[in-house]
Design an enzyme around this catalytic site. Structure first.
Site, mmCIF file in Angstrom:
data_model
loop_
_atom_site.group_PDB
_atom_site.id
_atom_site.type_symbol
_atom_site.label_atom_id
_atom_site.label_comp_id
_atom_site.label_asym_id
_atom_site.label_seq_id
_atom_site.Cartn_x
_atom_site.Cartn_y
_atom_site.Cartn_z
ATOM 1 N N ASP A 1 -0.601 4.244 0.652
ATOM 2 C CA ASP A 1 -1.176 5.223 1.575
ATOM 3 C C ASP A 1 -0.457 5.170 2.914
ATOM 4 O O ASP A 1 0.108 4.138 3.303
ATOM 5 C CB ASP A 1 -2.675 5.011 1.747
ATOM 6 C CG ASP A 1 -3.037 3.684 2.369
ATOM 7 O OD1 ASP A 1 -2.458 2.658 1.945
ATOM 8 O OD2 ASP A 1 -3.903 3.640 3.267
ATOM 9 N N GLU B 1 4.856 -5.643 4.158
ATOM 10 C CA GLU B 1 4.679 -4.991 5.455
ATOM 11 C C GLU B 1 5.980 -5.072 6.270
ATOM 12 O O GLU B 1 6.743 -6.028 6.137
ATOM 13 C CB GLU B 1 3.551 -5.661 6.240
ATOM 14 C CG GLU B 1 2.158 -5.312 5.770
ATOM 15 C CD GLU B 1 1.760 -3.885 6.092
ATOM 16 O OE1 GLU B 1 2.430 -3.243 6.923
ATOM 17 O OE2 GLU B 1 0.769 -3.411 5.501
ATOM 18 N N GLU C 1 -5.020 0.750 2.743
ATOM 19 C CA GLU C 1 -4.693 -0.176 3.820
ATOM 20 C C GLU C 1 -4.761 0.488 5.180
ATOM 21 O O GLU C 1 -5.187 -0.128 6.164
ATOM 22 C CB GLU C 1 -3.295 -0.761 3.596
ATOM 23 C CG GLU C 1 -3.011 -2.026 4.370
ATOM 24 C CD GLU C 1 -2.468 -1.791 5.776
ATOM 25 O OE1 GLU C 1 -2.420 -2.745 6.572
ATOM 26 O OE2 GLU C 1 -2.071 -0.637 6.082
ATOM 27 N N GLU C 2 -4.336 1.754 5.248
ATOM 28 C CA GLU C 2 -4.360 2.469 6.521
ATOM 29 C C GLU C 2 -5.740 3.040 6.827
ATOM 30 O O GLU C 2 -5.959 3.600 7.895
ATOM 31 C CB GLU C 2 -3.332 3.609 6.518
ATOM 32 C CG GLU C 2 -1.882 3.181 6.276
ATOM 33 C CD GLU C 2 -1.282 2.427 7.451
ATOM 34 O OE1 GLU C 2 -2.019 2.107 8.403
ATOM 35 O OE2 GLU C 2 -0.088 2.130 7.401
ATOM 36 N N HIS D 1 0.834 -1.201 0.000
ATOM 37 C CA HIS D 1 0.000 0.000 0.000
ATOM 38 C C HIS D 1 0.871 1.254 0.000
ATOM 39 O O HIS D 1 1.881 1.327 0.702
ATOM 40 C CB HIS D 1 -0.945 0.014 1.203
ATOM 41 C CG HIS D 1 -0.252 0.053 2.539
ATOM 42 N ND1 HIS D 1 0.042 1.234 3.196
ATOM 43 C CD2 HIS D 1 0.193 -0.935 3.345
ATOM 44 C CE1 HIS D 1 0.642 0.953 4.348
ATOM 45 N NE2 HIS D 1 0.742 -0.352 4.463
ATOM 46 N N HIS E 1 4.536 4.650 11.928
ATOM 47 C CA HIS E 1 3.476 5.507 12.478
ATOM 48 C C HIS E 1 4.013 6.510 13.508
ATOM 49 O O HIS E 1 3.218 7.183 14.176
ATOM 50 C CB HIS E 1 2.344 4.684 13.109
ATOM 51 C CG HIS E 1 1.555 3.881 12.128
ATOM 52 N ND1 HIS E 1 0.258 3.481 12.361
ATOM 53 C CD2 HIS E 1 1.856 3.401 10.903
ATOM 54 C CE1 HIS E 1 -0.194 2.782 11.325
ATOM 55 N NE2 HIS E 1 0.772 2.725 10.432
#
Length: 389
Positions: A75, A169, A140-141, A73, A357
């Site tokens: 995003d 990931e 995905e997020e 992903h 994150h």
């Protein structure tokens, strides 16, 4: 010293501020690079009521089996306050051997690495004897409704059949090569509402206090052993995240109490069987209380890709590049692998997850290049004749 293709692509992707659901040009970066060497590309926008439209990319080269897919992903989560970052969150600056920026580890670095590995393979060998593809979403997020789920359905409808998939990931705990995810726990959330009767604390006989009842329920569920774990999974775990009464008055018995919890569960359970067990524990803890329990919808079930030839191929590639034998793990949260497992065996291997994150998210330049080397080795081995392995 010039930077590698993988690092250059990583920086180009980070400079696209693709906070969910925005694409901000990130898919264009990948598509342009792949089309230049002959990949067939498709951009598909999926929609659903009450959710944002999401742009997705499917790219492939070759035809037929075996079909190896890489998934990821573009995003990212919001960067938060830019003033707290040592660099601008979307500037993709390199400092002390690390690329800084939102998405560096989760997971633009991995997308750049597997795109660069795919490009190198095609430039060296041409199209594989089989199919090499990339499935990349921008959801995905977010709510994960208009991304990988629908992209897989779209691909199947047009005749694509996947044999194996690697999701990029950030699987490693601290060092590139220390962990491969072979499965994930499922996730189930619940909301509990205990309905009492409000009244004056001096006249408890005229009221029904929900506070002791919610306390018994919380204690019962928190102390209940769901299972002892399985061969590849740790034991299931229920955690309360809120207990709310919202009563500002010290002399008033409240009329209701609420609590919220989440369970990360292993392959002992399905969503339905887990709900039944939770309701049973609640009933035993508060048999005569007025209790409402709500389970919000969840598409996160537990799954496992059992170790076999494909796992061995990936482990061997990791070992050859990094010198480490990775742990086969099912820890962590959820990922889009939970959707892909419905189509083919899936493993997760990417960068380290130390800064994902977080403020100052970053990835080691050497790790991006190392990851690209691992992916390149996987592709080479996957498509070489069996007699040459």
């Amino acid at each position: 010293m010039s930077e590698s293709r993988a690092v250059a692509l990583t920086r180009e992707l980070i400079r696209c501020p693709s906070v969910t659901p925005a694409d901000a040009g990130a898919l264009d970066v990948v598509e342009t690079a792949l089309k230049a060497v002959g990949f067939e590309t498709h951009r598909i926008v999926f929609s659903a009521p009450g959710t944002p439209d999401i742009d997705n990319l499917f790219a492939k080269i070759g035809a037929g089996a075996p079909h190896l897919a890489f998934a990821g992903h573009t995003d990212v989560v919001p960067p938060g306050d830019p003033a707290r970052w040592r660099v601008e969150p979307f500037a993709a600056q390199i400092s002390d051997g690390r690329v800084y920026g939102r998405g560096a580890s989760d997971m633009k670095g991995a997308i750049a690495a597997f795109a660069a590995a795919a490009l190198a393979y095609v430039e060296r060998h041409g199209a594989p004897k089989g199919t090499l593809s990339l499935l990349i979403t921008g959801d995905e997020e977010g709510v994960s409704i208009n991304g990988t789920v629908k992209l897989l359905e779209w691909a199947r409808a047009r005749g694509e059949r996947f044999d194996h998939c690697i999701v990029g990931e950030p699987s490693n705990a601290s060092t590139l090569g220390d962990m491969i995810k072979i499965g994930r726990r499922g996730s189930l959330s619940g909301r509990i509402r205990v309905i009492g009767k409000q009244g004056h604390v001096a006249y408890p006989q005229r009221a029904e206090n929900p506070a002791p009842i919610i306390a018994r329920i919380v204690a019962a569920l928190s102390g209940h052993e769901l299972d002892k774990g399985t061969t590849h999974f740790e034991r299931s775990n229920l955690e309360f995240s809120t207990i709310d009464i919202g009563n500002p008055a010290v002399n008033v018995i409240p009329g209701e109490a609420r609590a919220q919890f989440n369970v990360r569960f292993n392959d002992v359970w399905t969503h339905d069987s887990l709900k039944e067990r939770i309701l049973q524990v609640i009933k035993e803890a508060a048999p005569n209380a007025n209790v409402e329990v709500e389970f919000p919808p969840s598409n996160a079930r537990s799954f496992i890709t059992k170790p076999g030839a494909f796992t061995e191929l990936v482990v061997d590639a990791v070992r050859q590049v990094t010198g480490l034998t990775p742990e086969l793990s099912t820890t962590g949260g959820t990922s889009d692998a939970r959707f892909i497992v419905n189509y083919c065996p899936v493993l997760e291997f990417g960068l380290t997850n130390e800064t994902i994150h977080a403020v100052d998210e970053n990835a080691r330049v050497a790790d991006i290049d190392g990851l690209c080397a691992v992916y390149a080795r996987i592709i080479e081995r996957y498509f070489e004749p069996a007699s040459a392995r």
